[in-house]
Design a protein around this motif. Sequence first.
Motif, PDB file in Angstrom:
ATOM      1  N   THR A   1       0.858  -1.185   0.000  1.00  0.00           N
ATOM      2  CA  THR A   1       0.000   0.000   0.000  1.00  0.00           C
ATOM      3  C   THR A   1       0.890   1.230   0.000  1.00  0.00           C
ATOM      4  O   THR A   1       1.791   1.353   0.843  1.00  0.00           O
ATOM      5  N   ALA A   2       0.646   2.143  -0.929  1.00  0.00           N
ATOM      6  CA  ALA A   2       1.476   3.353  -1.017  1.00  0.00           C
ATOM      7  C   ALA A   2       1.117   4.316   0.113  1.00  0.00           C
ATOM      8  O   ALA A   2      -0.063   4.523   0.411  1.00  0.00           O
ATOM      9  N   ARG A   3       2.135   4.877   0.745  1.00  0.00           N
ATOM     10  CA  ARG A   3       1.920   5.923   1.759  1.00  0.00           C
ATOM     11  C   ARG A   3       2.841   7.090   1.462  1.00  0.00           C
ATOM     12  O   ARG A   3       4.068   6.950   1.489  1.00  0.00           O
ATOM     13  N   HIS A   4       2.233   8.238   1.201  1.00  0.00           N
ATOM     14  CA  HIS A   4       3.014   9.430   0.868  1.00  0.00           C
ATOM     15  C   HIS A   4       3.633  10.025   2.122  1.00  0.00           C
ATOM     16  O   HIS A   4       2.989  10.131   3.167  1.00  0.00           O
ATOM     17  N   VAL A   5       4.896  10.428   2.036  1.00  0.00           N
ATOM     18  CA  VAL A   5       5.597  11.148   3.093  1.00  0.00           C
ATOM     19  C   VAL A   5       5.973  12.511   2.538  1.00  0.00           C
ATOM     20  O   VAL A   5       6.751  12.611   1.586  1.00  0.00           O
ATOM     21  N   GLN A   6       5.405  13.557   3.118  1.00  0.00           N
ATOM     22  CA  GLN A   6       5.648  14.908   2.653  1.00  0.00           C
ATOM     23  C   GLN A   6       7.043  15.376   3.066  1.00  0.00           C
ATOM     24  O   GLN A   6       7.490  15.151   4.194  1.00  0.00           O
ATOM     25  N   GLY A   7       7.729  16.031   2.149  1.00  0.00           N
ATOM     26  CA  GLY A   7       9.028  16.602   2.451  1.00  0.00           C
ATOM     27  C   GLY A   7       9.369  17.653   1.422  1.00  0.00           C
ATOM     28  O   GLY A   7       8.935  17.555   0.264  1.00  0.00           O
ATOM     29  N   PRO A   8      10.126  18.683   1.791  1.00  0.00           N
ATOM     30  CA  PRO A   8      10.560  19.674   0.805  1.00  0.00           C
ATOM     31  C   PRO A   8      11.447  19.019  -0.239  1.00  0.00           C
ATOM     32  O   PRO A   8      12.235  18.118   0.082  1.00  0.00           O
ATOM     33  N   PHE A   9      11.334  19.467  -1.476  1.00  0.00           N
ATOM     34  CA  PHE A   9      12.033  18.794  -2.571  1.00  0.00           C
ATOM     35  C   PHE A   9      13.528  18.660  -2.304  1.00  0.00           C
ATOM     36  O   PHE A   9      14.117  17.608  -2.553  1.00  0.00           O
ATOM     37  N   ALA A  10      14.145  19.715  -1.772  1.00  0.00           N
ATOM     38  CA  ALA A  10      15.593  19.698  -1.568  1.00  0.00           C
ATOM     39  C   ALA A  10      16.021  18.691  -0.498  1.00  0.00           C
ATOM     40  O   ALA A  10      17.196  18.331  -0.424  1.00  0.00           O
ATOM     41  N   GLN A  11      15.081  18.230   0.346  1.00  0.00           N
ATOM     42  CA  GLN A  11      15.431  17.317   1.432  1.00  0.00           C
ATOM     43  C   GLN A  11      14.939  15.895   1.195  1.00  0.00           C
ATOM     44  O   GLN A  11      15.042  15.051   2.087  1.00  0.00           O
ATOM     45  N   LEU A  12      14.414  15.598   0.012  1.00  0.00           N
ATOM     46  CA  LEU A  12      13.854  14.273  -0.225  1.00  0.00           C
ATOM     47  C   LEU A  12      14.927  13.178  -0.194  1.00  0.00           C
ATOM     48  O   LEU A  12      14.720  12.107   0.381  1.00  0.00           O
ATOM     49  N   LEU A  13      16.062  13.428  -0.833  1.00  0.00           N
ATOM     50  CA  LEU A  13      17.124  12.415  -0.815  1.00  0.00           C
ATOM     51  C   LEU A  13      17.720  12.232   0.582  1.00  0.00           C
ATOM     52  O   LEU A  13      17.988  11.093   0.987  1.00  0.00           O
ATOM     53  N   PRO A  14      17.936  13.296   1.372  1.00  0.00           N
ATOM     54  CA  PRO A  14      18.326  13.072   2.767  1.00  0.00           C
ATOM     55  C   PRO A  14      17.295  12.264   3.558  1.00  0.00           C
ATOM     56  O   PRO A  14      17.665  11.466   4.413  1.00  0.00           O
ATOM     57  N   LEU A  15      15.999  12.473   3.273  1.00  0.00           N
ATOM     58  CA  LEU A  15      14.971  11.666   3.934  1.00  0.00           C
ATOM     59  C   LEU A  15      15.119  10.195   3.559  1.00  0.00           C
ATOM     60  O   LEU A  15      14.915   9.303   4.395  1.00  0.00           O
ATOM     61  N   LEU A  16      15.459   9.940   2.300  1.00  0.00           N
ATOM     62  CA  LEU A  16      15.685   8.569   1.851  1.00  0.00           C
ATOM     63  C   LEU A  16      16.869   7.954   2.587  1.00  0.00           C
ATOM     64  O   LEU A  16      16.803   6.818   3.076  1.00  0.00           O
ATOM     65  N   GLU A  17      17.956   8.687   2.702  1.00  0.00           N
ATOM     66  CA  GLU A  17      19.140   8.188   3.396  1.00  0.00           C
ATOM     67  C   GLU A  17      18.855   7.954   4.879  1.00  0.00           C
ATOM     68  O   GLU A  17      19.390   7.022   5.489  1.00  0.00           O
ATOM     69  N   ARG A  18      18.009   8.788   5.442  1.00  0.00           N
ATOM     70  CA  ARG A  18      17.667   8.684   6.862  1.00  0.00           C
ATOM     71  C   ARG A  18      16.761   7.489   7.145  1.00  0.00           C
ATOM     72  O   ARG A  18      16.617   7.060   8.284  1.00  0.00           O
ATOM     73  N   GLY A  19      16.115   6.955   6.095  1.00  0.00           N
ATOM     74  CA  GLY A  19      15.221   5.821   6.266  1.00  0.00           C
ATOM     75  C   GLY A  19      13.784   6.189   6.502  1.00  0.00           C
ATOM     76  O   GLY A  19      12.962   5.327   6.837  1.00  0.00           O
ATOM     77  N   ASP A  20      13.434   7.469   6.324  1.00  0.00           N
ATOM     78  CA  ASP A  20      12.047   7.888   6.512  1.00  0.00           C
ATOM     79  C   ASP A  20      11.159   7.480   5.345  1.00  0.00           C
ATOM     80  O   ASP A  20       9.936   7.440   5.491  1.00  0.00           O
ATOM     81  N   VAL A  21      11.735   7.220   4.189  1.00  0.00           N
ATOM     82  CA  VAL A  21      10.975   6.781   3.022  1.00  0.00           C
ATOM     83  C   VAL A  21      11.709   5.608   2.381  1.00  0.00           C
ATOM     84  O   VAL A  21      12.917   5.425   2.562  1.00  0.00           O
ATOM     85  N   ASP A  22      10.947   4.811   1.619  1.00  0.00           N
ATOM     86  CA  ASP A  22      11.551   3.695   0.893  1.00  0.00           C
ATOM     87  C   ASP A  22      12.058   4.123  -0.478  1.00  0.00           C
ATOM     88  O   ASP A  22      13.074   3.614  -0.947  1.00  0.00           O
ATOM     89  N   VAL A  23      11.316   5.036  -1.110  1.00  0.00           N
ATOM     90  CA  VAL A  23      11.677   5.529  -2.436  1.00  0.00           C
ATOM     91  C   VAL A  23      11.326   7.001  -2.523  1.00  0.00           C
ATOM     92  O   VAL A  23      10.513   7.517  -1.740  1.00  0.00           O
ATOM     93  N   VAL A  24      11.923   7.682  -3.472  1.00  0.00           N
ATOM     94  CA  VAL A  24      11.553   9.057  -3.806  1.00  0.00           C
ATOM     95  C   VAL A  24      11.016   9.051  -5.226  1.00  0.00           C
ATOM     96  O   VAL A  24      11.683   8.589  -6.150  1.00  0.00           O
TER      97      VAL A  24
END
Length: 463
Positions: free
Chosen positions: A62-85
């Motif tokens: 099931t897809a779940r959207h995680v909101q984040g500012p565009f410039a911080q999406l890849l750091p969120l990925l590295e942090r483990g807050d999202v599975d994909v961007v």
Amino acid sequence: MGGTVLVSALLVPVALAAAPPELRWGADAEGGAPYIFEQPPGHLRGFEAELADLLAARLGRTARHVQGPFAQLLPLLERGDVDVVINGIEVTDDRARAYALTRPAGTLPGTLAERMLRAAGAIVSTYDGGQEDPYRDLALGRTDAVLLDAPIALYYGDRPELTTLPDGFGEIRYAVAARAGDTLLRDALDAALDSLVRDGTLPELLQRWGLWTEEACRVLGVTTAPSGHTVELDAWRARTTGGMWSAGVWPVLSALGRGALVTLLLSVAAMGLAVALGAALSLARVYGPAPVQALALGYVELFRGTPLLLQLIVVYYGLPELGLKLSPLVAGWLALGLNYAAAEAENDRAGLLAVPRTQMDAARVLGLGRWQAIRHVIAPQAIRVALPPVTNDFIALLKDSSLVSVVTVTELTKTYGTLAAATRAHLGLGLLVGGIYLLLGLPFARLSRWVERRLGEHLEVTR
């Protein structure tokens, strides 16, 4: 321009071993159509939103959207807050080495255009907000031209006062990004994309959003163009002509209400931390031994002398490198509280120093201990001096809480940006949100004046 919004590749009836039930995908909903936007408020729409749902379904998740500012999406990925961007991640050699990128999944708005313009010697203005901002500035005469991806021009450049040139200037592809070591997920996504192409789901999706082009046909290897109308493009144009209430009065007000509640609760909690820590710091600076005074002074200078935005980023993205991973709300609360504690420490110190030293001497003569004198004699008088600037600081904190959107918290200002991107009603929504901020701050200003009067009456009685 002739940019391509393709999406090559989808799916697969292959199941990942012990796959989690959710596919957390990061994207910035303020980016706008046709990629991702909210319409009505709280309901995600857009090509990428539908693509995320399709990918998740083919993976059995099931897809779940995680909101984040565009410039911080890849750091969120590295942090483990999202599975994909899934938000226009450009395919470059550097990113291919740092992340597990899928096969090309579209074109990136703006980045290629910026490089081309700078190479041509143009004076380039870049925008951090929604896709409409460049076209608004062009219509107002602030810029001479806008060069962006074709889909963005299709949705935002279709204005009677502007002319869109038909010639293309190039193409750049983007992909879905997973963490570098997550090649199993990347391979499953590639298979899913391929599946969506083969069964016609992806071409039909592109057609509905008005994104089907000859370039997409070529890249996807499709011989027959999809049938059907550009229903989502037509619906977008119809909705965005209705102003700020085009999505309905209740959805807009409820979205702003949720954002205001997050802003208020976060601000009150952060101010509580700031006041408590600030009081301790002020006592340390005025009455503590020399080493403690030096430590308190160092804290004040550090947090008062560095930007709050930097502190937010360090707390949320930096601390995980030391093994401390905080939730977005806790990180926002902690950063705001630590920052404003420095200001409250100075307010309280000024209040303490404003009390004549004879007050302490008199209290000691009456038999009170040092800390008893501070509590019962010095502190009540100091609070009355410090209270007005503390109130001003709370109102400032209420507004500074808008910065927590950088750590994925959707507060009032971020809600405004998302709604404005979807409705294109920047002025009306901006005035409404400004009024909400005013209403949030006024009760605390009145409470401060009431407490100040009561303290004044108490001090008059005890003299």
